[in-house]
Design a protein around this motif. Structure first.
Motif, PDB file in Angstrom:
ATOM      1  N   UNK A 181       0.826  -1.206   0.000  1.00  0.00           N
ATOM      2  CA  UNK A 181       0.000   0.000   0.000  1.00  0.00           C
ATOM      3  C   UNK A 181       0.860   1.255   0.000  1.00  0.00           C
ATOM      4  N   UNK A 182       1.954   1.234   0.771  1.00  0.00           N
ATOM      5  CA  UNK A 182       2.811   2.412   0.883  1.00  0.00           C
ATOM      6  C   UNK A 182       4.006   2.378  -0.058  1.00  0.00           C
ATOM      7  N   UNK A 183       4.181   1.305  -0.796  1.00  0.00           N
ATOM      8  CA  UNK A 183       5.295   1.216  -1.735  1.00  0.00           C
ATOM      9  C   UNK A 183       4.982   1.863  -3.081  1.00  0.00           C
ATOM     10  N   UNK A 184       3.703   2.071  -3.366  1.00  0.00           N
ATOM     11  CA  UNK A 184       3.315   2.584  -4.673  1.00  0.00           C
ATOM     12  C   UNK A 184       3.834   3.991  -4.926  1.00  0.00           C
ATOM     13  N   UNK A 185       4.015   4.326  -6.198  1.00  0.00           N
ATOM     14  CA  UNK A 185       4.434   5.684  -6.558  1.00  0.00           C
ATOM     15  C   UNK A 185       3.392   6.696  -6.101  1.00  0.00           C
ATOM     16  N   UNK A 186       2.129   6.330  -6.287  1.00  0.00           N
ATOM     17  CA  UNK A 186       1.029   7.142  -5.786  1.00  0.00           C
ATOM     18  C   UNK A 186       0.228   6.292  -4.818  1.00  0.00           C
ATOM     19  N   UNK A 187      -0.314   6.935  -3.796  1.00  0.00           N
ATOM     20  CA  UNK A 187      -1.032   6.207  -2.752  1.00  0.00           C
ATOM     21  C   UNK A 187      -2.443   5.900  -3.236  1.00  0.00           C
ATOM     22  N   UNK A 188      -2.742   4.613  -3.441  1.00  0.00           N
ATOM     23  CA  UNK A 188      -4.060   4.200  -3.912  1.00  0.00           C
ATOM     24  C   UNK A 188      -4.621   3.103  -3.013  1.00  0.00           C
ATOM     25  N   UNK A 189      -5.786   3.366  -2.444  1.00  0.00           N
ATOM     26  CA  UNK A 189      -6.444   2.344  -1.639  1.00  0.00           C
ATOM     27  C   UNK A 189      -7.145   1.322  -2.503  1.00  0.00           C
ATOM     28  N   UNK A 190      -7.799   1.819  -3.551  1.00  0.00           N
ATOM     29  CA  UNK A 190      -8.642   0.946  -4.372  1.00  0.00           C
ATOM     30  C   UNK A 190      -7.851   0.444  -5.570  1.00  0.00           C
ATOM     31  N   UNK A 191      -7.191  -0.685  -5.426  1.00  0.00           N
ATOM     32  CA  UNK A 191      -6.415  -1.258  -6.519  1.00  0.00           C
ATOM     33  C   UNK A 191      -6.354  -2.769  -6.369  1.00  0.00           C
ATOM     34  N   UNK A 192      -5.550  -3.391  -7.222  1.00  0.00           N
ATOM     35  CA  UNK A 192      -5.465  -4.852  -7.233  1.00  0.00           C
ATOM     36  C   UNK A 192      -4.930  -5.394  -5.912  1.00  0.00           C
ATOM     37  N   UNK A 194      -5.714  -4.482  -2.905  1.00  0.00           N
ATOM     38  CA  UNK A 194      -6.837  -4.699  -1.989  1.00  0.00           C
ATOM     39  C   UNK A 194      -7.673  -5.896  -2.412  1.00  0.00           C
ATOM     40  N   UNK A 195      -7.957  -6.002  -3.704  1.00  0.00           N
ATOM     41  CA  UNK A 195      -8.860  -7.057  -4.171  1.00  0.00           C
ATOM     42  C   UNK A 195      -8.228  -8.449  -4.082  1.00  0.00           C
ATOM     43  N   UNK A 196      -6.922  -8.538  -4.352  1.00  0.00           N
ATOM     44  CA  UNK A 196      -6.282  -9.854  -4.238  1.00  0.00           C
ATOM     45  C   UNK A 196      -6.186 -10.259  -2.761  1.00  0.00           C
ATOM     46  N   UNK A 197      -6.024  -9.273  -1.871  1.00  0.00           N
ATOM     47  CA  UNK A 197      -6.017  -9.557  -0.435  1.00  0.00           C
ATOM     48  C   UNK A 197      -7.376 -10.071   0.020  1.00  0.00           C
ATOM     49  N   UNK A 198      -8.426  -9.411  -0.434  1.00  0.00           N
ATOM     50  CA  UNK A 198      -9.786  -9.866  -0.107  1.00  0.00           C
ATOM     51  C   UNK A 198     -10.050 -11.257  -0.670  1.00  0.00           C
ATOM     52  N   UNK A 241     -17.304  -6.225   2.849  1.00  0.00           N
ATOM     53  CA  UNK A 241     -16.663  -7.262   3.641  1.00  0.00           C
ATOM     54  C   UNK A 241     -16.995  -7.153   5.129  1.00  0.00           C
ATOM     55  N   UNK A 242     -17.578  -6.000   5.566  1.00  0.00           N
ATOM     56  CA  UNK A 242     -18.152  -5.946   6.906  1.00  0.00           C
ATOM     57  C   UNK A 242     -19.400  -6.814   6.965  1.00  0.00           C
TER      58      UNK A 242
END
Length: 410
Positions: A181-192, A194-198, A241-242
């Motif tokens: 999450x924090x390694x990305x060039x730009x900070x994006x919550x909604x990306x692959x 998150x979805x692969x983690x879910x 997911x809640x």
């Protein structure tokens, strides 16, 4: 170390955290335990002459802190636990804040590849174990599984990948997600990411992993200024997911608050009860009723629980948050107080997030002193912290240069 070698080393460690290769003095040694020190010195630019003087105080604290309380009844367990603690946190001190030898792209691609491997493994495991009924695929390492082989019924038919139990898979999954999450060039919550983690967590069904991920995503969302569409979509994901959590774990939530189970010896006990309620009761009794104000010495909890709490069969604390209080007593409260104070004082977004992540990790695992825990909960996140802080510094420098240039033009 070149990118391909670092990739192989890192993925091998993540896969082999619970792959036993030897047993020494009643202590199971995993392949990862052997490889992690090499990984640290291959990843961080550790100049012993330049940094060792600044670190002497921390290193002395690591060596001496376990001796604050000397009430040892089981010397073998003490030395096993003490050795793990010293090795693990020696590496943490040596690695923290050091420049990296590996590029951001190599790190991110490595962790992304591991996520894909993990997703494929839990899919295959689910197919063979649940659909076809081949239970041998549940404990992938068989007799080489670290500590013990978990029964499918005890795991409640949840997948666990390469690890000892489903909750540990959730622990690994959460920290890999946070690091990327924090390694990305730009900070994006909604990306692959998150979805692969879910996707992985769907087969794991770890209640605590769902809750932890929800907290991380929600707190990050609060700190961002998203456009309405993106905010709505992320809120929908959180709600989704809640909702899944409430559907699948409503019974677990009920059991979580059944405090009377502490002495009932019931077989129908939730992971929430085992990870929070039981440790709370044990530590409260230890410090405030039995007067162990400086805690118990390392490795002595089993014998203490067996002696003081014969009404309950479980003798292990599966929660490092309470385990630290049990080992260090009132000093543990000081440690937590300092972390909370740092959270309030710091202006660093990633440090605030890391402190939250650390508290979540402590509550999800009872093995804070092990090298495997340190690798997942500290050393991996350190990679993201270093690159994120460098990015902030570079951005601030660019802004200052731009302001200076504009002022000269005027």
């Amino acid at each position: 170390m070149k990118g391909k070698k670092w990739f192989l080393l890192t993925v091998t460690i993540l896969i082999s955290l619970h792959l036993k290769i030897a047993k020494v003095a009643n202590f199971d040694i995993s392949l990862a335990f052997v490889l992690i020190p090499f990984w640290v010195f291959s990843t961080f630019q550790i100049n012993s002459k330049q940094h060792i003087q600044k670190e002497l105080g921390y290193l002395a604290l690591i060596f001496l802190l376990p001796f604050v309380s000397l009430n040892i009844t089981n010397w073998v367990e003490f030395f096993n636990t003490y050795a793990q603690f010293v090795i693990s946190y020696f590496l943490v001190v040596r690695a923290f804040g050091k420049p990296l030898k590996v590029s951001r792209i190599v790190i991110d691609n490595t962790l992304y590849s591991f996520q894909k491997i993990l997703l494929i493994v839990v899919l295959i495991q689910f197919f063979f174990v649940i659909i076809l009924g081949y239970r041998t695929f549940f404990n992938l390492f068989g007799e080489y599984q670290l500590y013990y082989q978990l029964d499918l019924e005890i795991a409640k038919y949840r997948m666990k990948g390469f690890y000892l139990e489903p909750s540990y898979l959730g622990f690994v999954c959460l920290n890999v997600y946070w690091t990327r999450l924090y390694l990305g060039k730009t900070f994006k919550l909604l990306n692959l990411n998150l979805f692969i983690t879910l996707g992985i967590l769907f087969f794991v069904n770890s209640a605590f992993a769902y809750v932890s991920l929800s907290i991380i995503v929600y707190l990050e969302l609060l700190s961002l200024n998203y456009k309405n569409k993106a905010s709505s979509l992320i809120l929908f994901v959180i709600f989704l997911f809640t909702f899944i959590f409430l559907i699948f774990f409503s019974n677990d939530l009920f059991l979580f608050f059944r405090l009377n189970e502490f002495s009932s010896g019931s077989d129908d006990i939730s992971s929430g009860f085992m990870r929070v309620t039981l440790p709370f009761k044990i530590v409260y009794k230890l410090i405030f009723e039995d007067g162990y104000y400086l805690g118990l010495t390392f490795g002595q909890f089993d014998s203490y629980v067996e002696k003081k709490m014969m009404g309950f069969a479980e003798t292990k604390i599966s929660n490092s948050f309470f385990l630290i209080l049990g080992y260090f007593g009132l000093i543990g409260f000081i440690i937590y107080g300092s972390l909370i104070l740092n959270y309030i004082k710091t202006n660093s977004k990633i440090i605030k997030s890391f402190i939250i992540l650390s508290f979540l990790n402590l509550n999800n695992s009872g093995a804070f002193m092990t090298l495997q825990y340190v690798f997942v909960a500290f050393l991996l996140p350190f990679l993201a912290i270093k690159y994120y802080e460098n990015k902030i510094i570079n951005n601030n420098s660019s802004s200052q240069r731009q302001k200076w240039s504009n002022s000269n033009l005027q």
